[in-house]
Design a protein around this motif. Structure first.
Motif, short mmCIF file in Angstrom:
data_model
loop_
_atom_site.label_atom_id
_atom_site.label_comp_id
_atom_site.label_asym_id
_atom_site.label_seq_id
_atom_site.Cartn_x
_atom_site.Cartn_y
_atom_site.Cartn_z
N VAL A 25 35.78 125.88 122.82
CA VAL A 25 35.19 126.66 121.76
C VAL A 25 35.75 126.57 120.57
CG1 VAL A 25 34.71 129.01 121.26
CG2 VAL A 25 34.40 128.28 123.61
N TYR A 26 37.30 126.70 120.50
CA TYR A 26 37.90 126.42 119.27
C TYR A 26 38.78 125.23 119.02
CZ TYR A 26 37.17 131.65 120.05
OH TYR A 26 36.63 132.94 120.19
N GLY A 27 38.68 124.26 119.91
CA GLY A 27 39.48 123.09 119.59
C GLY A 27 38.93 122.10 118.76
N GLY A 28 39.69 121.23 118.31
CA GLY A 28 39.07 120.14 117.43
C GLY A 28 38.24 119.10 117.90
N ARG A 29 37.92 118.14 117.42
CA ARG A 29 36.98 117.15 118.03
C ARG A 29 37.58 116.22 119.12
NH1 ARG A 29 34.18 113.19 113.63
NH2 ARG A 29 33.32 115.23 113.01
N ILE A 30 38.89 115.91 118.85
CA ILE A 30 39.66 115.10 119.90
C ILE A 30 39.79 115.85 121.32
CG2 ILE A 30 41.64 113.91 120.48
CD1 ILE A 30 41.86 113.08 117.71
N ALA A 31 40.10 117.24 121.09
CA ALA A 31 40.50 118.04 122.24
C ALA A 31 38.98 118.34 123.03
CB ALA A 31 41.00 119.38 121.87
N LYS A 32 37.87 118.64 122.12
CA LYS A 32 36.94 118.97 122.85
C LYS A 32 36.12 117.72 123.41
CE LYS A 32 35.09 122.39 119.52
NZ LYS A 32 33.81 122.70 118.60
N VAL A 36 35.50 117.42 127.54
CA VAL A 36 34.13 117.17 128.02
C VAL A 36 34.15 115.91 129.17
CG1 VAL A 36 31.90 116.09 127.22
CG2 VAL A 36 32.92 117.93 125.93
N VAL A 37 34.95 115.05 128.81
CA VAL A 37 35.05 113.85 129.72
C VAL A 37 35.74 114.28 131.09
CG1 VAL A 37 36.04 111.56 130.14
CG2 VAL A 37 35.50 111.86 127.95
N TYR A 38 36.61 115.15 130.98
CA TYR A 38 37.15 115.71 132.22
C TYR A 38 36.09 116.35 133.10
CZ TYR A 38 39.96 118.58 135.27
OH TYR A 38 40.50 119.34 136.39
N GLU A 39 35.39 117.32 132.32
CA GLU A 39 34.48 118.23 133.10
C GLU A 39 33.45 117.44 133.47
OE1 GLU A 39 30.52 119.83 132.79
OE2 GLU A 39 31.38 119.14 130.79
N ARG A 40 32.87 116.44 132.93
CA ARG A 40 31.61 115.62 133.31
C ARG A 40 32.20 114.58 134.39
NH1 ARG A 40 28.40 114.18 127.78
NH2 ARG A 40 27.76 116.30 127.30
N LEU A 41 33.42 114.31 134.45
CA LEU A 41 34.07 113.34 135.45
C LEU A 41 34.16 114.00 136.89
CD1 LEU A 41 35.31 110.43 135.90
CD2 LEU A 41 37.41 111.54 135.53
#
Length: 206
Positions: A25-32, A36-41
């Motif tokens: 929600v609040y992180g930068g583009r790299i953190a997001k 997202v990669v972790y979550e989808r994996l």
């Protein structure tokens, strides 16, 4: 053992999910992007495969886990991916003006999240988290594959002593049902006590 697997895995998932949801929600583009990669994996790979990868894969790099620890890691890491989405949605349900008000009082973004947004988000997330508890409880039966003596494997041991399989498996099913209904009822009571007054009405008006 089934309850230990469930609570430790949920706890690990919760510890990881909260910073993940904050980053989404609040992180930068790299953190997001990383989250997202972790979550989808972890949401895309079957849990049994994750357990095998942890238990049989890590020894290749001289890191060994006991079957119980490997199951907690697998269940917890997979649960973190789902819990992060539950909390992300709950955080986004809290009005952005809450964070702006916290920042206007001199709080940092992290302080505003911790003291203002998170307490409200936890209440909103409770129904979804209750559902995740049920999923993790049932998925703990896959620890059977790594030799952990949880509820299902214990039933298998009893069957091997010439007991009727249908009777034992029905008993196992009833135990899962009783645990699930009991804890869901308890969490439902907590949800009602912590409900934010007027929130549901406000959402219906929208």
């Amino acid at each position: 053992m089934t309850l230990k697997l469930t609570f430790w895995s949920l706890g690990l998932g919760l510890i990881l999910a909260l910073p993940f949801s904050f980053g989404q929600v609040y992180g930068g583009r790299i953190a997001k992007g990383i989250i997202v990669v972790y979550e989808r994996l972890f949401r895309s790979i079957p849990l049994l495969v994750i357990l095998f990868l942890i238990f049989y894969g890590f020894p290749k790099i001289n890191v060994r886990f006991s079957p119980f620890t490997a199951c907690i890691l697998g269940l917890g890491l997979r649960s973190a991916a789902y819990q992060s989405q539950i909390f992300r949605g709950a955080i986004q349900s809290v009005s952005e003006t809450q964070m702006r008000a916290a920042r206007s009082l001199g709080m940092s973004r992290l302080q505003g999240f911790r003291h203002v947004v998170l307490p409200q988000a936890l209440r909103i997330a409770l129904p979804g988290w209750t559902n995740e508890f049920t999923i993790v409880l049932k998925d703990s039966s896959l620890a059977y594959a790594l030799g952990v003596t949880e509820l299902l494997r214990q039933g298998g041991y009893i069957i091997s002593t010439k007991y009727e399989p249908m009777l034992i498996y029905l008993s196992v099913a009833v135990i899962y049902l009783v645990i699930t209904l009991g804890i869901n009822r308890g969490l439902g009571t907590v949800e009602k006590k912590l409900a934010i007054p007027g929130f549901a009405v406000k959402e219906q008006i929208r």
